[in-house]
Design a protein around this motif. Structure first.
Motif, PDB file in Angstrom:
ATOM      1  N   ALA A  81       0.832  -1.213   0.000  1.00 62.44           N
ATOM      2  CA  ALA A  81       0.000   0.000   0.000  1.00 62.44           C
ATOM      3  C   ALA A  81       0.861   1.255   0.000  1.00 62.44           C
ATOM      4  CB  ALA A  81      -0.921   0.001   1.217  1.00 62.44           C
ATOM      5  N   GLY A  82       0.511   2.188  -0.855  1.00 63.10           N
ATOM      6  CA  GLY A  82       1.240   3.444  -0.922  1.00 63.10           C
ATOM      7  C   GLY A  82       0.766   4.288  -2.083  1.00 63.10           C
ATOM      8  N   TYR A  83       1.243   5.524  -2.148  1.00 61.47           N
ATOM      9  CA  TYR A  83       0.897   6.410  -3.259  1.00 61.47           C
ATOM     10  C   TYR A  83       2.029   7.410  -3.449  1.00 61.47           C
ATOM     11  CZ  TYR A  83      -0.274  10.172   0.042  1.00 61.47           C
ATOM     12  OH  TYR A  83      -0.219  11.144   1.002  1.00 61.47           O
ATOM     13  N   GLY A  84       1.979   8.137  -4.546  1.00 60.89           N
ATOM     14  CA  GLY A  84       3.022   9.097  -4.855  1.00 60.89           C
ATOM     15  C   GLY A  84       2.598  10.516  -4.542  1.00 60.89           C
ATOM     16  N   LEU A  85       3.443  11.241  -3.842  1.00 59.04           N
ATOM     17  CA  LEU A  85       3.247  12.673  -3.618  1.00 59.04           C
ATOM     18  C   LEU A  85       4.332  13.381  -4.403  1.00 59.04           C
ATOM     19  CD1 LEU A  85       1.906  15.072  -2.194  1.00 59.04           C
ATOM     20  CD2 LEU A  85       3.487  14.706  -0.276  1.00 59.04           C
ATOM     21  N   ILE A  86       3.927  14.065  -5.465  1.00 58.95           N
ATOM     22  CA  ILE A  86       4.868  14.654  -6.406  1.00 58.95           C
ATOM     23  C   ILE A  86       4.723  16.174  -6.385  1.00 58.95           C
ATOM     24  CG2 ILE A  86       5.637  14.691  -8.807  1.00 58.95           C
ATOM     25  CD1 ILE A  86       5.942  11.977  -7.356  1.00 58.95           C
ATOM     26  N   GLY A  87       5.835  16.859  -6.358  1.00 63.97           N
ATOM     27  CA  GLY A  87       5.815  18.321  -6.383  1.00 63.97           C
ATOM     28  C   GLY A  87       7.044  18.878  -5.687  1.00 63.97           C
ATOM     29  N   ALA A  88       7.427  20.069  -6.062  1.00 63.88           N
ATOM     30  CA  ALA A  88       8.526  20.741  -5.371  1.00 63.88           C
ATOM     31  C   ALA A  88       8.177  20.876  -3.897  1.00 63.88           C
ATOM     32  CB  ALA A  88       8.757  22.118  -5.986  1.00 63.88           C
ATOM     33  N   LEU A  89       9.162  20.780  -3.043  1.00 62.43           N
ATOM     34  CA  LEU A  89       8.909  20.796  -1.603  1.00 62.43           C
ATOM     35  C   LEU A  89       8.092  22.010  -1.187  1.00 62.43           C
ATOM     36  CD1 LEU A  89       9.363  19.523   1.155  1.00 62.43           C
ATOM     37  CD2 LEU A  89      11.529  20.785   1.300  1.00 62.43           C
ATOM     38  N   GLU A  90       8.372  23.169  -1.784  1.00 61.67           N
ATOM     39  CA  GLU A  90       7.640  24.390  -1.428  1.00 61.67           C
ATOM     40  C   GLU A  90       6.154  24.312  -1.762  1.00 61.67           C
ATOM     41  OE1 GLU A  90       9.338  28.514  -1.706  1.00 61.67           O
ATOM     42  OE2 GLU A  90      10.667  27.488  -3.112  1.00 61.67           O
ATOM     43  N   SER A  91       5.789  23.400  -2.651  1.00 65.06           N
ATOM     44  CA  SER A  91       4.391  23.314  -3.075  1.00 65.06           C
ATOM     45  C   SER A  91       3.557  22.407  -2.171  1.00 65.06           C
ATOM     46  CB  SER A  91       4.316  22.778  -4.507  1.00 65.06           C
ATOM     47  OG  SER A  91       4.645  21.394  -4.555  1.00 65.06           O
ATOM     48  N   LEU A  92       4.188  21.736  -1.219  1.00 66.55           N
ATOM     49  CA  LEU A  92       3.499  20.730  -0.409  1.00 66.55           C
ATOM     50  C   LEU A  92       3.163  21.275   0.970  1.00 66.55           C
ATOM     51  CD1 LEU A  92       5.788  17.686  -1.305  1.00 66.55           C
ATOM     52  CD2 LEU A  92       3.704  18.456  -2.480  1.00 66.55           C
ATOM     53  N   THR A  93       1.991  20.941   1.449  1.00 71.11           N
ATOM     54  CA  THR A  93       1.564  21.344   2.787  1.00 71.11           C
ATOM     55  C   THR A  93       2.055  20.340   3.823  1.00 71.11           C
ATOM     56  OG1 THR A  93      -0.511  20.114   2.720  1.00 71.11           O
ATOM     57  CG2 THR A  93      -0.528  22.356   1.802  1.00 71.11           C
ATOM     58  N   ASP A  94       2.052  20.753   5.076  1.00 72.77           N
ATOM     59  CA  ASP A  94       2.411  19.828   6.158  1.00 72.77           C
ATOM     60  C   ASP A  94       1.471  18.627   6.177  1.00 72.77           C
ATOM     61  OD1 ASP A  94       4.568  21.235   7.021  1.00 72.77           O
ATOM     62  OD2 ASP A  94       3.663  21.983   8.875  1.00 72.77           O
ATOM     63  N   GLU A  95       0.202  18.872   5.902  1.00 79.88           N
ATOM     64  CA  GLU A  95      -0.769  17.780   5.901  1.00 79.88           C
ATOM     65  C   GLU A  95      -0.442  16.761   4.817  1.00 79.88           C
ATOM     66  OE1 GLU A  95      -2.378  21.159   8.019  1.00 79.88           O
ATOM     67  OE2 GLU A  95      -1.535  21.001   6.008  1.00 79.88           O
ATOM     68  N   GLN A  96      -0.081  17.228   3.630  1.00 90.04           N
ATOM     69  CA  GLN A  96       0.286  16.316   2.551  1.00 90.04           C
ATOM     70  C   GLN A  96       1.535  15.515   2.902  1.00 90.04           C
ATOM     71  OE1 GLN A  96       0.436  19.424  -0.527  1.00 90.04           O
ATOM     72  NE2 GLN A  96      -1.040  18.222  -1.713  1.00 90.04           N
ATOM     73  N   ILE A  97       2.522  16.181   3.467  1.00 87.27           N
ATOM     74  CA  ILE A  97       3.775  15.523   3.826  1.00 87.27           C
ATOM     75  C   ILE A  97       3.526  14.462   4.904  1.00 87.27           C
ATOM     76  CG2 ILE A  97       6.026  15.875   4.917  1.00 87.27           C
ATOM     77  CD1 ILE A  97       6.015  18.686   3.554  1.00 87.27           C
ATOM     78  N   PHE A  98       2.752  14.813   5.920  1.00 90.78           N
ATOM     79  CA  PHE A  98       2.471  13.863   6.994  1.00 90.78           C
ATOM     80  C   PHE A  98       1.726  12.640   6.465  1.00 90.78           C
ATOM     81  CE2 PHE A  98      -0.237  12.103  10.323  1.00 90.78           C
ATOM     82  CZ  PHE A  98       0.701  11.799  11.292  1.00 90.78           C
ATOM     83  N   ARG A  99       0.723  12.870   5.603  1.00 87.79           N
ATOM     84  CA  ARG A  99      -0.065  11.754   5.075  1.00 87.79           C
ATOM     85  C   ARG A  99       0.795  10.814   4.234  1.00 87.79           C
ATOM     86  NH1 ARG A  99      -3.601  12.472   0.830  1.00 87.79           N
ATOM     87  NH2 ARG A  99      -3.627  14.692   1.328  1.00 87.79           N
ATOM     88  N   GLN A 100       1.742  11.412   3.471  1.00 88.58           N
ATOM     89  CA  GLN A 100       2.645  10.592   2.672  1.00 88.58           C
ATOM     90  C   GLN A 100       3.519   9.705   3.567  1.00 88.58           C
ATOM     91  OE1 GLN A 100       4.763  10.196  -1.287  1.00 88.58           O
ATOM     92  NE2 GLN A 100       2.895   9.587  -0.306  1.00 88.58           N
ATOM     93  N   ILE A 101       4.066  10.286   4.608  1.00 88.36           N
ATOM     94  CA  ILE A 101       4.916   9.523   5.523  1.00 88.36           C
ATOM     95  C   ILE A 101       4.101   8.473   6.270  1.00 88.36           C
ATOM     96  CG2 ILE A 101       6.319   9.705   7.615  1.00 88.36           C
ATOM     97  CD1 ILE A 101       7.193  12.493   6.592  1.00 88.36           C
ATOM     98  N   GLU A 102       2.913   8.832   6.702  1.00 90.34           N
ATOM     99  CA  GLU A 102       2.086   7.890   7.458  1.00 90.34           C
ATOM    100  C   GLU A 102       1.682   6.693   6.599  1.00 90.34           C
ATOM    101  OE1 GLU A 102      -1.203   8.196  10.904  1.00 90.34           O
ATOM    102  OE2 GLU A 102      -1.733   9.264   9.070  1.00 90.34           O
ATOM    103  N   THR A 103       1.385   6.936   5.328  1.00 90.61           N
ATOM    104  CA  THR A 103       0.964   5.850   4.444  1.00 90.61           C
ATOM    105  C   THR A 103       2.151   5.007   3.999  1.00 90.61           C
ATOM    106  OG1 THR A 103      -0.872   7.185   3.607  1.00 90.61           O
ATOM    107  CG2 THR A 103      -0.225   5.282   2.297  1.00 90.61           C
ATOM    108  N   ASN A 104       3.140   5.643   3.396  1.00 85.04           N
ATOM    109  CA  ASN A 104       4.216   4.908   2.740  1.00 85.04           C
ATOM    110  C   ASN A 104       5.247   4.329   3.695  1.00 85.04           C
ATOM    111  OD1 ASN A 104       2.933   5.814   0.450  1.00 85.04           O
ATOM    112  ND2 ASN A 104       4.744   6.741  -0.474  1.00 85.04           N
TER     113      ASN A 104
END
Length: 268
Positions: A81-104
């Protein structure tokens, strides 16, 4: 004796292809997904059990695995289970980053931890953890995604030496590009105007034309099956022509040279 595999993220893509392949080989398959009530294919096959599991739900992981190990002697766990979070670091929110780490990452850690007593007690078992080409090399707009996949690789290597005393193995499968709808279904893209040119350039790798050149998901599933059954003490399995080419480049030229080559590609 029939063997049993437990798979996370089995509703689509590699997870589903692997479930179907192991089923065809006579295995008992426990296929987990967030919405099993929506599944219309695996539910028609004998010896496939569908279970609800969201790998971001720590309590659900513990409860589900306790129930499974009470009823089945599981031989292989596929952390897919996992998914891709793609984008320059400046374009990502804390919520997106946390969800990516929690899932992957945390999903893999939590599922592995919950299954470890089962494998330790039976003195046998195999964890197969899906990483990515971007789990051994970095690439622009993939910083957080790569962080999770590099982490899963390091986690797997460490866990392998931790559990060897109990007869338990850990292996990593690192696919490159696959012919799936991953880019549509399992990818979240961040946008930032300062990186518009970079994002557009990188996005070419997810075009329909490029996807047609990638490895078929069934071929990657075959490598998963090979890793589960070959009896080798091999840690990493690189899956796909593009992944193998990039991995060989990294080994032959060195990581530093490969990093410089990639930076040169995106120096506008």
């Amino acid at each position: 004796m029939q063997k049993t595999i437990f798979i996370t993220g089995a509703s689509t893509g590699l997870g589903k292809a692997t479930a179907k392949l192991f089923h065809s080989k006579g295995w008992q398959v426990i296929a987990t997904m967030r919405n099993p009530e929506k599944e219309t294919e695996l539910n028609l096959l004998e010896n496939i059990v569908l279970l609800k599991l969201d790998v971001t739900n720590a309590d659900q992981i513990i409860e589900t695995i306790q129930n499974v190990t009470a009823d089945y002697s599981v031989d292989v766990v596929l952390n897919n289970a996992g998914y891709g979070l793609i984008g320059a670091l400046e374009s990502l929110t804390d919520e997106q980053i946390f969800r990516q780490i929690e899932t992957n990452l945390l999903g893999v850690i939590r599922v592995s931890k919950a299954f470890t007593p089962h494998f330790r007690d039976k003195k046998n078992g195999l964890f197969l953890n899906i990483t990515s080409t971007f789990g051994f090399m970095g690439f622009p707009t993939c910083s957080v995604y790569s962080a999770t996949k590099f982490a899963v690789d390091g986690f797997s290597e460490s866990l392998a030496s931790e559990l060897v005393q109990f007869g338990v193995q850990v292996k990593v499968i690192a696919p490159g590009g696959m012919q799936t709808d991953f880019a549509v279904r399992s990818m979240e893209v961040g946008q930032h105007e300062a990186y518009a040119k970079l994002t557009a350039e990188v996005s070419k790798g997810y075009s329909a034309e490029q996807l047609a050149n990638y490895t078929k998901v069934e071929d990657v599933a075959q490598i998963v099956y090979e890793a589960a059954t070959d009896g080798k003490k091999q840690l990493r399995y690189i899956a796909g022509n593009d992944a193998n080419a990039l991995y060989k480049e990294r080994i032959s030229t060195g990581a530093e040279a490969q990093v410089e080559n990639i930076k040169a590609m995106f120096t506008f």
